[in-house]
Scaffold this motif. Structure first.
Motif, PDB file in Angstrom:
ATOM      1  N   THR A 149       0.833  -1.203   0.000  1.00 57.43           N
ATOM      2  CA  THR A 149       0.000   0.000   0.000  1.00 57.43           C
ATOM      3  C   THR A 149       0.870   1.256   0.000  1.00 57.43           C
ATOM      4  OG1 THR A 149      -1.736  -1.168   1.218  1.00 57.43           O
ATOM      5  CG2 THR A 149      -1.836   1.229   1.231  1.00 57.43           C
ATOM      6  N   GLY A 150       1.979   1.213   0.781  1.00 61.06           N
ATOM      7  CA  GLY A 150       2.905   2.350   0.796  1.00 61.06           C
ATOM      8  C   GLY A 150       3.562   2.572  -0.549  1.00 61.06           C
ATOM      9  N   ILE A 151       3.960   1.481  -1.211  1.00 54.39           N
ATOM     10  CA  ILE A 151       4.561   1.601  -2.541  1.00 54.39           C
ATOM     11  C   ILE A 151       3.570   2.185  -3.535  1.00 54.39           C
ATOM     12  CG2 ILE A 151       5.473   0.276  -4.496  1.00 54.39           C
ATOM     13  CD1 ILE A 151       6.685  -1.666  -2.451  1.00 54.39           C
ATOM     14  N   ALA A 152       2.328   1.737  -3.460  1.00 54.99           N
ATOM     15  CA  ALA A 152       1.295   2.267  -4.356  1.00 54.99           C
ATOM     16  C   ALA A 152       1.079   3.762  -4.123  1.00 54.99           C
ATOM     17  CB  ALA A 152      -0.008   1.505  -4.145  1.00 54.99           C
ATOM     18  N   ALA A 153       1.093   4.175  -2.850  1.00 52.89           N
ATOM     19  CA  ALA A 153       0.903   5.590  -2.545  1.00 52.89           C
ATOM     20  C   ALA A 153       2.070   6.422  -3.060  1.00 52.89           C
ATOM     21  CB  ALA A 153       0.757   5.769  -1.033  1.00 52.89           C
ATOM     22  N   LEU A 154       3.294   5.934  -2.882  1.00 53.95           N
ATOM     23  CA  LEU A 154       4.466   6.648  -3.377  1.00 53.95           C
ATOM     24  C   LEU A 154       4.464   6.709  -4.904  1.00 53.95           C
ATOM     25  CD1 LEU A 154       7.280   5.268  -1.018  1.00 53.95           C
ATOM     26  CD2 LEU A 154       6.381   7.600  -1.083  1.00 53.95           C
ATOM     27  N   GLY A 155       4.104   5.593  -5.514  1.00 57.66           N
ATOM     28  CA  GLY A 155       4.052   5.572  -6.979  1.00 57.66           C
ATOM     29  C   GLY A 155       3.054   6.578  -7.525  1.00 57.66           C
ATOM     30  N   SER A 156       1.900   6.684  -6.903  1.00 59.45           N
ATOM     31  CA  SER A 156       0.896   7.646  -7.368  1.00 59.45           C
ATOM     32  C   SER A 156       1.346   9.081  -7.151  1.00 59.45           C
ATOM     33  CB  SER A 156      -0.423   7.399  -6.651  1.00 59.45           C
ATOM     34  OG  SER A 156      -0.277   7.622  -5.255  1.00 59.45           O
ATOM     35  N   ALA A 157       2.199   9.310  -6.147  1.00 60.83           N
ATOM     36  CA  ALA A 157       2.685  10.670  -5.878  1.00 60.83           C
ATOM     37  C   ALA A 157       3.667  11.147  -6.938  1.00 60.83           C
ATOM     38  CB  ALA A 157       3.344  10.712  -4.495  1.00 60.83           C
ATOM     39  N   PHE A 158       4.345  10.197  -7.607  1.00 60.94           N
ATOM     40  CA  PHE A 158       5.341  10.547  -8.623  1.00 60.94           C
ATOM     41  C   PHE A 158       4.798  10.415 -10.050  1.00 60.94           C
ATOM     42  CE2 PHE A 158       8.063   9.542  -5.012  1.00 60.94           C
ATOM     43  CZ  PHE A 158       8.960  10.611  -5.042  1.00 60.94           C
ATOM     44  N   MET A 159       3.483  10.341 -10.161  1.00 62.64           N
ATOM     45  CA  MET A 159       2.890  10.222 -11.500  1.00 62.64           C
ATOM     46  C   MET A 159       2.841  11.594 -12.171  1.00 62.64           C
ATOM     47  SD  MET A 159      -0.201   7.517 -10.789  1.00 62.64           S
ATOM     48  CE  MET A 159      -1.033   7.983 -12.293  1.00 62.64           C
ATOM     49  N   ASP A 160       3.782  11.837 -13.068  1.00 57.59           N
ATOM     50  CA  ASP A 160       3.761  13.054 -13.897  1.00 57.59           C
ATOM     51  C   ASP A 160       4.519  12.755 -15.181  1.00 57.59           C
ATOM     52  OD1 ASP A 160       6.563  13.376 -13.363  1.00 57.59           O
ATOM     53  OD2 ASP A 160       6.059  14.372 -11.472  1.00 57.59           O
ATOM     54  N   SER A 161       4.559  13.708 -16.050  1.00 53.53           N
ATOM     55  CA  SER A 161       5.157  13.478 -17.373  1.00 53.53           C
ATOM     56  C   SER A 161       6.655  13.216 -17.312  1.00 53.53           C
ATOM     57  CB  SER A 161       4.893  14.699 -18.266  1.00 53.53           C
ATOM     58  OG  SER A 161       5.422  15.882 -17.645  1.00 53.53           O
ATOM     59  N   SER A 162       7.340  13.762 -16.298  1.00 54.57           N
ATOM     60  CA  SER A 162       8.793  13.602 -16.228  1.00 54.57           C
ATOM     61  C   SER A 162       9.209  12.182 -15.862  1.00 54.57           C
ATOM     62  CB  SER A 162       9.384  14.594 -15.213  1.00 54.57           C
ATOM     63  OG  SER A 162       8.865  14.323 -13.910  1.00 54.57           O
ATOM     64  N   ASN A 163       8.352  11.460 -15.177  1.00 54.03           N
ATOM     65  CA  ASN A 163       8.688  10.091 -14.747  1.00 54.03           C
ATOM     66  C   ASN A 163       8.187   9.018 -15.718  1.00 54.03           C
ATOM     67  OD1 ASN A 163      10.036  10.740 -12.266  1.00 54.03           O
ATOM     68  ND2 ASN A 163       8.033  11.288 -11.428  1.00 54.03           N
ATOM     69  N   GLY A 164       7.523   9.424 -16.761  1.00 55.40           N
ATOM     70  CA  GLY A 164       7.037   8.467 -17.732  1.00 55.40           C
ATOM     71  C   GLY A 164       5.930   7.582 -17.159  1.00 55.40           C
ATOM     72  N   PRO A 165       5.681   6.434 -17.808  1.00 59.97           N
ATOM     73  CA  PRO A 165       4.581   5.570 -17.360  1.00 59.97           C
ATOM     74  C   PRO A 165       4.927   4.665 -16.181  1.00 59.97           C
ATOM     75  CG  PRO A 165       5.639   4.604 -19.260  1.00 59.97           C
ATOM     76  CD  PRO A 165       6.342   5.913 -19.020  1.00 59.97           C
ATOM     77  N   TRP A 166       6.232   4.623 -15.792  1.00 56.91           N
ATOM     78  CA  TRP A 166       6.634   3.641 -14.785  1.00 56.91           C
ATOM     79  C   TRP A 166       6.008   3.881 -13.418  1.00 56.91           C
ATOM     80  CZ3 TRP A 166       8.369  -0.669 -16.406  1.00 56.91           C
ATOM     81  CH2 TRP A 166       9.080  -0.745 -17.612  1.00 56.91           C
ATOM     82  N   ALA A 167       5.881   5.132 -13.060  1.00 52.99           N
ATOM     83  CA  ALA A 167       5.277   5.438 -11.758  1.00 52.99           C
ATOM     84  C   ALA A 167       3.830   4.948 -11.714  1.00 52.99           C
ATOM     85  CB  ALA A 167       5.338   6.936 -11.476  1.00 52.99           C
ATOM     86  N   ALA A 168       3.115   5.153 -12.811  1.00 48.49           N
ATOM     87  CA  ALA A 168       1.725   4.709 -12.871  1.00 48.49           C
ATOM     88  C   ALA A 168       1.645   3.190 -12.847  1.00 48.49           C
ATOM     89  CB  ALA A 168       1.053   5.259 -14.126  1.00 48.49           C
ATOM     90  N   ILE A 169       2.568   2.537 -13.548  1.00 47.63           N
ATOM     91  CA  ILE A 169       2.573   1.072 -13.579  1.00 47.63           C
ATOM     92  C   ILE A 169       2.849   0.511 -12.194  1.00 47.63           C
ATOM     93  CG2 ILE A 169       3.793  -0.955 -14.454  1.00 47.63           C
ATOM     94  CD1 ILE A 169       4.252   0.612 -17.060  1.00 47.63           C
TER      95      ILE A 169
END
Length: 269
Positions: A149-169
């Motif tokens: 759950t913590g990883i999912a929350a961190l990943g969603s926080a870094f979802m922007d164009s500069s990080n590409g699709p990996w954060a969303a994945i």
């Protein structure tokens, strides 16, 4: 919310209180029977109070402060009865063939000892083993759910164009895994399973201590009537008297032959 759920373990808490309710009702019926059939003494009052306090300690009602540890290091059988005092006397045992006294014979005493041995070697050992497995599973699921759950929350926080699709994945994958793990832990009621094994181990410990405490009294006439005691043990284990005697014979035979017994003491669980 997830931390709170893991701390309280709702399914385990429900099983705790269900058992507490059953045992308090059982104690209530014992006291009512005593009041209806006899005039209670000060010792009876003291014994009843000890039972109430021990039961309250085994199953505390408040959620804060005194709540039972949901993730102990190892399974410890629940103890909801006062410590049974040794009843040994200075009088030596007197056996003379099959002489009966107060419903007790040498054969019956050996039978009770064999029942205790089977209960320890088979029933208690099996429930403690299964309970420890359920405990380890619950610990792994609780920790994994929080981490994912913590990883999912961190990943969603870094979802922007500069990080590409990996954060969303990463956020989507971790979130899906966290959901599956939490559903397995709480939907599968792993905590309740652990509590059930803990209570069953406590039940067999209670039966064992009851028999050992009775047998520690060397004077047969001071014990509970042997025939009634044998019947009570048989009922607790879900057996008839003949089945209980057969179990004791099998246990004795297996020890003499050095082979493991393939039967459990209880037919209820």
């Amino acid at each position: 919310m997830l931390v709170l759920m893991n701390k309280i373990q709702p399914s385990q808490l429900v099983e705790e209180q269900r058992n507490a309710t059953r045992l308090f009702k059982q104690l209530q019926r014992q006291i009512e029977t005593l009041l209806a059939t006899d005039s209670p003494s000060k010792q009876d009052v003291k014994d009843a109070m000890e039972k109430v306090l021990t039961l309250d300690k085994a199953y505390p009602l408040p959620l804060l402060g005194v709540m039972l540890e949901k993730f102990p290091e190892n399974l410890e059988p629940t103890v909801w009865w006062p410590k049974m005092q040794s009843q040994k006397t200075n009088k030596e045992k007197y056996f003379k063939g099959k002489v009966e006294s107060n419903g007790w014979t040498e054969e019956l005493e050996m039978e009770m000892r064999e029942v205790v041995e089977v209960s320890k070697r088979k029933d208690s050992e099996d429930y403690e083993r299964l309970g420890n497995k359920a405990l380890k599973m619950n610990k792994v699921l609780a920790a994994s759910g929080l981490i994912l759950t913590g990883i999912a929350a961190l990943g969603s926080a870094f979802m922007d164009s500069s990080n590409g699709p990996w954060a969303a994945i990463v956020a989507a994958a971790a979130g899906a895994l966290a959901s599956a793990v939490n559903t397995l832990e709480h939907g599968g009621q792993v905590g309740m399973l652990f509590e059930m094994y803990r209570n069953n181990a406590g039940f067999f410990k209670h039966v064992q201590e009851s028999i050992e405490s009775t047998l520690s009294e060397n004077d047969w006439d001071k014990r509970e009537n042997g025939e009634l005691f044998e019947m009570k043990v048989a009922l607790q284990l879900g057996r008839s008297l003949s089945q209980l005697r057969d179990l004791a014979k099998k246990s004795n035979y297996s020890r003499v032959e050095g082979s493991p017994i393939d039967e459990f003491a209880s037919k209820l669980f």
